[in-house]
Design a protein around this motif. Structure first.
Motif: not given
Length: 52
Positions: A10-29
């Motif tokens: 709908k938003q034509r958006k891609l979110e990229v999550y990466r593992h950091e210190g054992g957690l998934l964190k949003l890297a970029v939208s």
């Protein structure tokens, strides 16, 4: 997994999550006109709009 991509049609958006210190964190939208690259896929480059 080292990286997750979540596509929002709908938003034509891609979110990229990466593992950091054992957690998934949003890297970029990224939006339709943005370029997606990834350290996991050296040399890979695509315009986000190609996913939609």
């Amino acid at each position: 997994m080292l990286e997750y991509w979540i596509a929002d049609r709908k938003q034509r958006k891609l979110e990229v999550y990466r593992h950091e210190g054992g957690l998934l964190k949003l890297a970029v939208s990224l939006y339709a006109d943005d370029q997606l690259t990834s350290p996991v896929l050296p040399g890979f480059r695509v315009t986000v709009s190609q996913f939609f």
